[in-house]
Design an enzyme around this catalytic site. Structure first.
Site, PDB file in Angstrom:
ATOM      1  N   GLY A  17       0.786  -1.238   0.000  1.00  0.00           N
ATOM      2  CA  GLY A  17       0.000   0.000   0.000  1.00  0.00           C
ATOM      3  C   GLY A  17       0.811   1.276   0.000  1.00  0.00           C
ATOM      4  N   SER A  18       2.052   1.234  -0.487  1.00  0.00           N
ATOM      5  CA  SER A  18       2.845   2.469  -0.494  1.00  0.00           C
ATOM      6  C   SER A  18       2.294   3.490  -1.485  1.00  0.00           C
ATOM      7  CB  SER A  18       4.319   2.175  -0.768  1.00  0.00           C
ATOM      8  OG  SER A  18       4.502   1.627  -2.042  1.00  0.00           O
ATOM      9  N   ASN A  19       1.696   3.030  -2.577  1.00  0.00           N
ATOM     10  CA  ASN A  19       1.047   3.978  -3.495  1.00  0.00           C
ATOM     11  C   ASN A  19      -0.225   4.554  -2.890  1.00  0.00           C
ATOM     12  OD1 ASN A  19       2.549   4.368  -5.983  1.00  0.00           O
ATOM     13  ND2 ASN A  19       2.310   2.174  -6.305  1.00  0.00           N
ATOM     14  N   ARG A  72     -17.367 -14.065 -10.336  1.00  0.00           N
ATOM     15  CA  ARG A  72     -18.536 -13.215 -10.609  1.00  0.00           C
ATOM     16  C   ARG A  72     -19.109 -12.649  -9.313  1.00  0.00           C
ATOM     17  NH1 ARG A  72     -21.322 -17.755 -14.240  1.00  0.00           N
ATOM     18  NH2 ARG A  72     -20.537 -18.866 -12.407  1.00  0.00           N
ATOM     19  N   ILE A  98      -7.482  -9.065 -12.050  1.00  0.00           N
ATOM     20  CA  ILE A  98      -7.926  -8.423 -13.285  1.00  0.00           C
ATOM     21  C   ILE A  98      -9.418  -8.112 -13.154  1.00  0.00           C
ATOM     22  CG2 ILE A  98      -8.153  -8.662 -15.786  1.00  0.00           C
ATOM     23  CD1 ILE A  98      -5.249  -8.620 -14.787  1.00  0.00           C
ATOM     24  N   LEU A  99      -9.776  -6.856 -13.377  1.00  0.00           N
ATOM     25  CA  LEU A  99     -11.194  -6.491 -13.315  1.00  0.00           C
ATOM     26  C   LEU A  99     -11.902  -6.941 -14.589  1.00  0.00           C
ATOM     27  CD1 LEU A  99     -11.061  -2.865 -11.856  1.00  0.00           C
ATOM     28  CD2 LEU A  99     -11.549  -4.990 -10.635  1.00  0.00           C
ATOM     29  N   ASN A 113      -4.736   2.736 -13.311  1.00  0.00           N
ATOM     30  CA  ASN A 113      -3.833   1.738 -12.742  1.00  0.00           C
ATOM     31  C   ASN A 113      -2.403   2.251 -12.838  1.00  0.00           C
ATOM     32  OD1 ASN A 113      -2.981  -0.981 -11.845  1.00  0.00           O
ATOM     33  ND2 ASN A 113      -2.167  -1.171 -13.924  1.00  0.00           N
ATOM     34  N   HIS A 115       1.471   0.998 -13.212  1.00  0.00           N
ATOM     35  CA  HIS A 115       2.219  -0.184 -13.660  1.00  0.00           C
ATOM     36  C   HIS A 115       3.713   0.122 -13.582  1.00  0.00           C
ATOM     37  CE1 HIS A 115       2.987  -3.893 -15.882  1.00  0.00           C
ATOM     38  NE2 HIS A 115       3.868  -3.208 -16.595  1.00  0.00           N
TER      39      HIS A 115
END
Length: 202
Positions: A17-19, A72, A98-99, A113, A115
Protein backbone atom coordinates in the site's frame (compact mmCIF):
# COMPACT_ATOMS: atom_id res chain seq x y z
CA UNK A 1 -19.06 30.19 -7.95
CA UNK A 2 -20.29 27.42 -5.65
CA UNK A 3 -18.03 25.07 -3.80
CA UNK A 4 -16.44 22.43 -6.02
CA UNK A 5 -17.65 18.85 -5.71
CA UNK A 6 -15.43 16.58 -3.64
CA UNK A 7 -14.26 13.72 -5.87
CA UNK A 8 -14.82 10.37 -4.21
CA UNK A 9 -11.95 7.92 -4.77
CA UNK A 10 -11.97 4.19 -4.06
CA UNK A 11 -8.53 2.56 -3.98
CA UNK A 12 -8.07 -1.16 -4.69
CA UNK A 13 -5.02 -2.82 -3.13
CA UNK A 14 -3.44 -6.22 -2.55
CA UNK A 15 -0.18 -5.58 -0.70
CA UNK A 16 2.00 -3.04 1.06
CA UNK A 17 0.00 0.00 0.00
CA UNK A 18 2.84 2.47 -0.49
CA UNK A 19 1.05 3.98 -3.49
CA UNK A 20 -2.09 4.26 -1.37
CA UNK A 21 0.06 6.12 1.17
CA UNK A 22 1.31 8.47 -1.56
CA UNK A 23 -2.31 9.34 -2.40
CA UNK A 24 -3.28 9.76 1.26
CA UNK A 25 -0.31 12.09 1.77
CA UNK A 26 -1.08 14.14 -1.35
CA UNK A 27 -4.69 14.64 -0.27
CA UNK A 28 -3.81 15.47 3.35
CA UNK A 29 -1.10 17.92 2.22
CA UNK A 30 -3.53 19.58 -0.18
CA UNK A 31 -1.61 18.84 -3.39
CA UNK A 32 -4.71 16.95 -4.57
CA UNK A 33 -7.60 19.31 -3.89
CA UNK A 34 -11.30 18.51 -3.64
CA UNK A 35 -10.75 14.77 -3.34
CA UNK A 36 -11.34 12.18 -0.64
CA UNK A 37 -10.46 8.48 -0.42
CA UNK A 38 -13.84 7.09 0.60
CA UNK A 39 -12.75 3.46 0.91
CA UNK A 40 -9.98 0.96 0.38
CA UNK A 41 -10.91 -2.40 -1.12
CA UNK A 42 -8.33 -5.12 -0.45
CA UNK A 43 -8.05 -8.55 -2.03
CA UNK A 44 -5.81 -9.58 0.88
CA UNK A 45 -7.02 -9.41 4.48
CA UNK A 46 -3.47 -9.23 5.85
CA UNK A 47 -2.18 -6.57 3.44
CA UNK A 48 -0.29 -3.76 5.16
CA UNK A 49 -2.35 -1.39 3.00
CA UNK A 50 -5.31 -2.23 5.28
CA UNK A 51 -3.39 -0.90 8.30
CA UNK A 52 -2.44 2.24 6.40
CA UNK A 53 -6.09 2.90 5.61
CA UNK A 54 -7.20 2.27 9.20
CA UNK A 55 -4.54 4.63 10.54
CA UNK A 56 -6.18 7.39 8.48
CA UNK A 57 -9.76 6.40 9.35
CA UNK A 58 -10.50 5.26 5.80
CA UNK A 59 -13.17 2.53 5.63
CA UNK A 60 -11.86 -0.84 4.43
CA UNK A 61 -13.66 -3.55 2.48
CA UNK A 62 -11.97 -6.96 2.41
CA UNK A 63 -13.10 -8.83 -0.72
CA UNK A 64 -10.99 -11.94 -1.20
CA UNK A 65 -10.99 -15.15 -3.23
CA UNK A 66 -11.46 -16.97 0.07
CA UNK A 67 -14.74 -15.16 0.77
CA UNK A 68 -15.94 -15.16 -2.85
CA UNK A 69 -14.65 -18.24 -4.66
CA UNK A 70 -16.66 -17.42 -7.78
CA UNK A 71 -15.09 -14.43 -9.55
CA UNK A 72 -18.54 -13.21 -10.61
CA UNK A 73 -19.65 -13.02 -6.99
CA UNK A 74 -16.38 -11.32 -6.07
CA UNK A 75 -16.74 -8.70 -8.78
CA UNK A 76 -20.38 -8.11 -7.88
CA UNK A 77 -19.23 -7.44 -4.33
CA UNK A 78 -16.62 -4.97 -5.60
CA UNK A 79 -19.16 -3.26 -7.82
CA UNK A 80 -21.60 -3.00 -4.92
CA UNK A 81 -18.89 -1.51 -2.69
CA UNK A 82 -17.96 1.06 -5.36
CA UNK A 83 -21.58 2.01 -5.92
CA UNK A 84 -22.36 2.21 -2.21
CA UNK A 85 -19.70 4.88 -1.81
CA UNK A 86 -20.80 6.82 -4.92
CA UNK A 87 -17.30 6.37 -6.32
CA UNK A 88 -16.17 8.89 -8.93
CA UNK A 89 -12.69 7.49 -9.56
CA UNK A 90 -11.25 3.99 -9.01
CA UNK A 91 -7.49 3.73 -8.46
CA UNK A 92 -5.76 0.35 -8.74
CA UNK A 93 -2.68 0.69 -6.53
CA UNK A 94 -0.90 -2.65 -6.57
CA UNK A 95 -4.14 -4.55 -7.07
CA UNK A 96 -3.29 -8.02 -8.36
CA UNK A 97 -6.62 -9.16 -9.80
CA UNK A 98 -7.93 -8.42 -13.28
CA UNK A 99 -11.19 -6.49 -13.32
CA UNK A 100 -13.79 -8.02 -15.67
CA UNK A 101 -15.78 -6.19 -18.32
CA UNK A 102 -18.76 -5.68 -16.01
CA UNK A 103 -16.76 -3.50 -13.62
CA UNK A 104 -14.83 -1.71 -16.38
CA UNK A 105 -18.05 -0.87 -18.24
CA UNK A 106 -19.69 0.45 -15.07
CA UNK A 107 -16.76 2.81 -14.47
CA UNK A 108 -15.66 3.39 -18.05
CA UNK A 109 -12.83 5.92 -18.28
CA UNK A 110 -12.89 6.27 -14.48
CA UNK A 111 -10.49 3.46 -13.50
CA UNK A 112 -6.74 4.07 -13.47
CA UNK A 113 -3.83 1.74 -12.74
CA UNK A 114 -0.17 2.23 -11.91
CA UNK A 115 2.22 -0.18 -13.66
CA UNK A 116 5.95 -0.54 -12.82
CA UNK A 117 7.33 -0.26 -16.38
CA UNK A 118 7.21 2.03 -19.39
CA UNK A 119 4.19 0.73 -21.26
CA UNK A 120 3.59 -0.54 -23.90
CA UNK A 121 6.85 -2.35 -23.12
CA UNK A 122 6.79 -4.98 -20.37
CA UNK A 123 3.06 -5.14 -19.82
CA UNK A 124 0.57 -7.98 -19.93
CA UNK A 125 -0.42 -11.03 -17.99
CA UNK A 126 3.01 -12.15 -16.75
CA UNK A 127 4.32 -8.66 -16.02
CA UNK A 128 3.63 -7.84 -12.40
CA UNK A 129 5.66 -7.42 -9.23
CA UNK A 130 9.33 -8.37 -9.37
CA UNK A 131 8.78 -10.21 -12.69
CA UNK A 132 8.48 -6.87 -14.50
CA UNK A 133 11.92 -5.77 -13.36
CA UNK A 134 13.47 -9.15 -14.14
CA UNK A 135 12.15 -8.82 -17.70
CA UNK A 136 13.40 -5.23 -18.04
CA UNK A 137 16.93 -6.23 -16.99
CA UNK A 138 16.90 -9.37 -19.15
CA UNK A 139 15.88 -7.27 -22.16
CA UNK A 140 18.92 -5.05 -21.68
CA UNK A 141 16.87 -1.89 -21.28
CA UNK A 142 18.78 1.26 -20.34
CA UNK A 143 15.73 2.93 -18.82
CA UNK A 144 12.54 1.87 -17.14
CA UNK A 145 9.98 3.62 -14.99
CA UNK A 146 6.32 3.73 -14.12
CA UNK A 147 3.13 4.30 -16.08
CA UNK A 148 -0.32 5.38 -14.93
CA UNK A 149 -2.99 4.48 -17.48
CA UNK A 150 -6.73 4.14 -17.85
CA UNK A 151 -7.98 0.58 -17.47
CA UNK A 152 -9.72 -1.04 -20.41
CA UNK A 153 -10.55 -4.68 -21.19
CA UNK A 154 -6.96 -5.50 -22.12
CA UNK A 155 -4.14 -6.00 -19.65
CA UNK A 156 -2.03 -2.82 -19.36
CA UNK A 157 -3.39 -1.61 -22.72
CA UNK A 158 -5.45 1.45 -21.72
CA UNK A 159 -4.66 5.04 -22.66
CA UNK A 160 -1.52 6.33 -20.94
CA UNK A 161 -1.97 9.30 -18.60
CA UNK A 162 1.59 9.89 -17.41
CA UNK A 163 4.97 8.14 -17.29
CA UNK A 164 8.04 8.65 -15.15
CA UNK A 165 11.47 7.43 -16.26
CA UNK A 166 14.35 6.03 -14.20
CA UNK A 167 17.71 4.70 -15.42
CA UNK A 168 18.50 1.01 -15.45
CA UNK A 169 22.03 0.67 -14.07
CA UNK A 170 24.46 -2.06 -15.05
CA UNK A 171 24.74 -3.01 -11.38
CA UNK A 172 20.97 -3.33 -10.92
CA UNK A 173 19.30 -6.35 -9.46
CA UNK A 174 15.53 -6.64 -9.98
CA UNK A 175 15.10 -5.57 -6.34
CA UNK A 176 17.22 -2.42 -6.72
CA UNK A 177 15.37 -1.45 -9.89
CA UNK A 178 12.03 -2.16 -8.23
CA UNK A 179 12.86 0.21 -5.37
CA UNK A 180 13.86 3.00 -7.79
CA UNK A 181 10.72 2.54 -9.90
CA UNK A 182 8.51 2.49 -6.80
CA UNK A 183 9.75 5.95 -5.80
CA UNK A 184 8.76 7.15 -9.25
CA UNK A 185 5.30 5.56 -8.86
CA UNK A 186 4.81 7.56 -5.67
CA UNK A 187 5.57 10.76 -7.61
CA UNK A 188 3.43 10.20 -10.68
CA UNK A 189 0.31 8.58 -9.20
CA UNK A 190 -0.88 11.72 -7.36
CA UNK A 191 -0.05 13.76 -10.48
CA UNK A 192 -2.11 11.35 -12.59
CA UNK A 193 -5.09 11.81 -10.27
CA UNK A 194 -4.75 15.59 -10.63
CA UNK A 195 -4.55 15.22 -14.43
CA UNK A 196 -7.65 13.03 -14.57
CA UNK A 197 -9.58 15.48 -12.41
CA UNK A 198 -8.58 18.36 -14.68
CA UNK A 199 -9.39 16.40 -17.82
CA UNK A 200 -12.87 15.61 -16.54
CA UNK A 201 -13.51 19.11 -15.24
CA UNK A 202 -13.84 17.91 -11.65
Amino acid sequence: MGKKKVIRISVLVSGNGSNLQALIDAIEEGSIENAKIVQVISSNASAYAVERAQEHDIPVNIITKHDYADIRDRMDAILEALNNESTDLVVLAGYLSILPKKVIDAYEDRIINVHPALLPKHGGKECYGIKVHEKVIAAGETESGATVHYVDEGIDTGRIIIQGIVPVKSSDTPELLQARVLKKEHQILPEAVRMVMREKGW
